[in-house]
Design an enzyme around this catalytic site. Sequence first.
Site, PDB file in Angstrom:
ATOM      1  N   LYS A 111     -11.132  24.927  -3.797  1.00 12.12           N
ATOM      2  CA  LYS A 111     -10.816  25.436  -2.458  1.00 12.12           C
ATOM      3  C   LYS A 111     -10.198  24.630  -1.823  1.00 12.12           C
ATOM      4  O   LYS A 111      -9.577  23.784  -1.920  1.00 12.12           O
ATOM      5  CB  LYS A 111     -12.967  24.471  -1.668  1.00 12.12           C
ATOM      6  CG  LYS A 111     -13.993  24.853  -2.923  1.00 12.12           C
ATOM      7  CD  LYS A 111     -15.041  23.621  -2.032  1.00 12.12           C
ATOM      8  CE  LYS A 111     -16.335  24.199  -3.057  1.00 12.12           C
ATOM      9  NZ  LYS A 111     -16.763  26.053  -2.606  1.00 12.12           N
TER      10      LYS A 111
ATOM     11  N   ARG B 180     -24.644  27.686 -10.134  1.00 13.44           N
ATOM     12  CA  ARG B 180     -24.912  27.994 -11.399  1.00 13.44           C
ATOM     13  C   ARG B 180     -24.735  28.146 -12.465  1.00 13.44           C
ATOM     14  O   ARG B 180     -25.936  28.356 -13.591  1.00 13.44           O
ATOM     15  CB  ARG B 180     -25.261  30.541 -10.629  1.00 13.44           C
ATOM     16  CG  ARG B 180     -23.197  30.604 -11.375  1.00 13.44           C
ATOM     17  CD  ARG B 180     -23.041  31.900 -10.924  1.00 13.44           C
ATOM     18  NE  ARG B 180     -22.565  31.687  -9.581  1.00 13.44           N
ATOM     19  CZ  ARG B 180     -22.118  32.468  -8.393  1.00 13.44           C
ATOM     20  NH1 ARG B 180     -21.853  33.452  -9.188  1.00 13.44           N
ATOM     21  NH2 ARG B 180     -22.145  32.947  -7.476  1.00 13.44           N
TER      22      ARG B 180
ATOM     23  N   LYS C 230     -29.885  21.150  -7.988  1.00 17.47           N
ATOM     24  CA  LYS C 230     -28.428  20.795  -8.102  1.00 17.47           C
ATOM     25  C   LYS C 230     -27.840  19.901  -8.142  1.00 17.47           C
ATOM     26  O   LYS C 230     -28.601  19.558  -6.424  1.00 17.47           O
ATOM     27  CB  LYS C 230     -27.480  22.623  -7.299  1.00 17.47           C
ATOM     28  CG  LYS C 230     -26.212  22.268  -7.731  1.00 17.47           C
ATOM     29  CD  LYS C 230     -25.641  23.717  -6.807  1.00 17.47           C
ATOM     30  CE  LYS C 230     -23.962  23.901  -5.999  1.00 17.47           C
ATOM     31  NZ  LYS C 230     -23.367  24.435  -5.767  1.00 17.47           N
TER      32      LYS C 230
ATOM     33  N   GLU D  27     -20.131  27.050 -10.291  1.00 13.82           N
ATOM     34  CA  GLU D  27     -19.805  25.912 -10.565  1.00 13.82           C
ATOM     35  C   GLU D  27     -21.855  26.253 -10.776  1.00 13.82           C
ATOM     36  O   GLU D  27     -22.301  25.206 -12.040  1.00 13.82           O
ATOM     37  CB  GLU D  27     -19.423  24.881 -11.083  1.00 13.82           C
ATOM     38  CG  GLU D  27     -20.206  23.462  -9.652  1.00 13.82           C
ATOM     39  CD  GLU D  27     -19.676  25.030  -8.307  1.00 13.82           C
ATOM     40  OE1 GLU D  27     -19.043  25.515  -7.648  1.00 13.82           O
ATOM     41  OE2 GLU D  27     -20.675  23.457  -7.532  1.00 13.82           O
TER      42      GLU D  27
ATOM     43  N   ASP E 243     -15.315  27.641  -9.171  1.00 14.84           N
ATOM     44  CA  ASP E 243     -15.598  27.461  -8.043  1.00 14.84           C
ATOM     45  C   ASP E 243     -17.611  27.898  -8.130  1.00 14.84           C
ATOM     46  O   ASP E 243     -18.336  27.340  -7.106  1.00 14.84           O
ATOM     47  CB  ASP E 243     -15.121  27.666  -6.765  1.00 14.84           C
ATOM     48  CG  ASP E 243     -15.715  27.883  -5.598  1.00 14.84           C
ATOM     49  OD1 ASP E 243     -16.536  26.097  -6.038  1.00 14.84           O
ATOM     50  OD2 ASP E 243     -15.930  27.727  -4.945  1.00 14.84           O
TER      51      ASP E 243
ATOM     52  N   ASP F 281     -18.073  18.882  -5.192  1.00 16.51           N
ATOM     53  CA  ASP F 281     -17.432  20.174  -5.384  1.00 16.51           C
ATOM     54  C   ASP F 281     -16.180  20.290  -4.958  1.00 16.51           C
ATOM     55  O   ASP F 281     -16.093  21.325  -3.927  1.00 16.51           O
ATOM     56  CB  ASP F 281     -18.696  22.007  -4.971  1.00 16.51           C
ATOM     57  CG  ASP F 281     -17.754  23.016  -5.905  1.00 16.51           C
ATOM     58  OD1 ASP F 281     -17.101  22.066  -6.648  1.00 16.51           O
ATOM     59  OD2 ASP F 281     -18.882  23.208  -5.429  1.00 16.51           O
TER      60      ASP F 281
ATOM     61  N   ASP G 177     -23.250  18.770  -2.036  1.00 12.77           N
ATOM     62  CA  ASP G 177     -23.491  20.087  -3.214  1.00 12.77           C
ATOM     63  C   ASP G 177     -24.198  19.351  -3.852  1.00 12.77           C
ATOM     64  O   ASP G 177     -24.807  20.117  -5.358  1.00 12.77           O
ATOM     65  CB  ASP G 177     -22.280  20.710  -4.103  1.00 12.77           C
ATOM     66  CG  ASP G 177     -22.199  21.626  -4.271  1.00 12.77           C
ATOM     67  OD1 ASP G 177     -23.044  22.502  -3.980  1.00 12.77           O
ATOM     68  OD2 ASP G 177     -21.350  22.393  -5.166  1.00 12.77           O
TER      69      ASP G 177
HETATM   70  N1  BES Z   1     -21.098  24.726  -3.091  1.00 19.01           N
HETATM   71  C1  BES Z   1     -20.534  25.731  -3.207  1.00 19.01           C
HETATM   72  C2  BES Z   1     -21.329  26.889  -1.738  1.00 19.01           C
HETATM   73  C3  BES Z   1     -21.793  26.002  -0.570  1.00 19.01           C
HETATM   74  C4  BES Z   1     -21.014  26.996   0.499  1.00 19.01           C
HETATM   75  C5  BES Z   1     -22.011  25.147  -0.171  1.00 19.01           C
HETATM   76  C6  BES Z   1     -20.926  26.607   1.688  1.00 19.01           C
HETATM   77  C7  BES Z   1     -21.964  24.761   0.795  1.00 19.01           C
HETATM   78  C8  BES Z   1     -21.914  25.657   1.919  1.00 19.01           C
HETATM   79  C9  BES Z   1     -20.738  26.469  -4.869  1.00 19.01           C
HETATM   80  O1  BES Z   1     -20.500  26.232  -5.676  1.00 19.01           O
HETATM   81  C10 BES Z   1     -19.425  27.975  -4.324  1.00 19.01           C
HETATM   82  O2  BES Z   1     -18.076  27.012  -4.595  1.00 19.01           O
HETATM   83  N2  BES Z   1     -19.694  29.376  -3.943  1.00 19.01           N
HETATM   84  C11 BES Z   1     -19.034  30.024  -4.653  1.00 19.01           C
HETATM   85  C12 BES Z   1     -19.284  30.488  -5.426  1.00 19.01           C
HETATM   86  C13 BES Z   1     -18.249  31.951  -5.484  1.00 19.01           C
HETATM   87  C14 BES Z   1     -17.084  31.460  -5.997  1.00 19.01           C
HETATM   88  C15 BES Z   1     -18.617  33.181  -6.208  1.00 19.01           C
HETATM   89  C16 BES Z   1     -18.607  31.154  -2.699  1.00 19.01           C
HETATM   90  O3  BES Z   1     -19.826  30.483  -2.268  1.00 19.01           O
HETATM   91  O4  BES Z   1     -17.873  31.014  -1.897  1.00 19.01           O
HETATM   92 ZN    ZN Z   2     -20.859  24.067  -5.579  1.00 18.42          ZN
HETATM   93 MN    MN Z   3     -18.428  25.338  -6.124  1.00 17.44          MN
END
Ligand code: BES
Ligand code: ZN
Ligand code: MN
Length: 500
Positions: A277, A351, A265, A349, A347, A270, A288
């Site tokens: 966020k 996947r 990834k 993104e 967010d 992000d 990220d």
């Molecule tokens: N890049 C984030 C996940 C992340 C969180 C990485 C903390 C490193 C530390 C990812 O893109 C994300 O935002 N995931 C969301 C998914 C949700 C919206 C389904 C999450 O984990 O809140």
């Molecule tokens: Zn992310």
């Molecule tokens: Mn995200």
Amino acid sequence: MNYRASQGNIYETTADTLIVNLFAGVTEPGGATGALDRALGGAIREMIANGDLRGKEKEVGVLYPRGSIPAKRVMIIGLGGADALDLEKVRRAMALGARRARELGAKHIATVAHGAGAGRLPLFEAVQATIEGAALGLYHTSQQDKDIPGEIETLTIVELDEQKMGEVQEAVRVTSIAMEGVYLARDLVNLPPNIATPRYLAEQARQIAAKYGLNITVGDRAWAAERKMGAFLAVAKGAGEEPQFIVLEHNAGRSDLDTVVLVGKGITFDSGGISLKPAEKMEEMKSDMAGAAAVMGAMQTAARLNLPLHLVGIMPCTENMPDAHGYHPADVITASNGLTIEIISTDAEGRLILADALVYAQQYQPKAVIDLATLTGACVIALGEHVAAGLFCTDDWLQDRLVASGKTTHERVWPMALWDDYKRKIASLVADMTNSGGRFGGVGSSAIFLKAFTNYPWAHIDIAGMALMTKKAQETPLNRLGATGFGVRLLVDFLRKWQP
Ligand code: BES
Ligand code: ZN
Ligand code: MN
């Protein structure tokens, strides 16, 4: 730093600093420590007898031979109890020893394969862990460790037994090359997102390809559009920086070799997009792209080691930004395999960009595909930061191998379930699936989403909690504040031992 192997007695080497070890409770040290002690007229035993040296973990003793041997200083690192020794303890002890040596102004260190003697660790792995410990511990950014007198220039592993030199030399060679891959990954993750853009990552990949003889393809928006990568392009829609779909290939066209694909990834920042966020800690989202950085490091290493595999590294890279042209929650997009996805959160993104990358991997008919992604906060909730990465796997053999490599490297991965029940969480009224399964089981629903884009033995590794050290309290001698380079050593160990 240069890593070397040399045959002989450690006390005869010309390095300015020697590092030997001591187990807890030992009063009459044997092996290299014992030989050195005799050359020093019993100075180490005297320190032990006086209680100045106990062999405890984290202990670093220093003594000055004052001309009795060529070296200027001798350091003794504590390994703890001999029965409880493992490779990670060797790494940590060596990291502390090497760092202390650097503080004292050491330039040339001679040391042994810690744990290979009385510790009964396999020689190759002991050499590896010794070098890894030094390299991981000595790593710093341009703004860290500013008060050191200078860098260590050489680290020499000294081995007494001539019969074992071949193995020591090979371990030094393999590990020093792998550590440059880890440094590369750490450097890339530490860079700010206005520097480490998708184009910057593509340029890095081009340089690696040119230097080490890999094939490279870099696709931009138009390239991705031709391939109908609607999921990757949806995320890139709001990006000011041009997205780059990077593919590195080692041993391209070698149909006699097994094909393994690595996917990383590469979200260079992000922000969450329209599903923005919170501002607090958003800066951490420069990490990220740690999955892509780990794949880059592993590909460089695999090429330099000339591993007998046809290896493909796929790094979909883009920012995720809020923008008038950005994708919206409620959009329905179509991935390159024709599956439609209803966006619930912009967010989620990671996947989406992985979906098109996993479909792209299908053309190689690989024996295994492994993706690394800082994918979900839910994985961090489940396993804890800097404890283990989440592993989702469709193949038992692949899973066992990755768990084993995780154990060896201490870049641990822990199996989690790919139950079909998670599919219900991403059911959509208007598309084949949604891109978010909500809060509960968020790591499982992200993995079951990705599975829909695979048709080969596949492992997904969620490294969200592992890529960036952000809390002082969580630091270890090996991973201090900043990027960890997690995944490079895991992948390299796995690939080196590939034998289906
Ligand atoms: N890049 C984030 C996940 C992340 C969180 C990485 C903390 C490193 C530390 C990812 O893109 C994300 O935002 N995931 C969301 C998914 C949700 C919206 C389904 C999450 O984990 O809140
Ligand atoms: Zn992310
Ligand atoms: Mn995200």
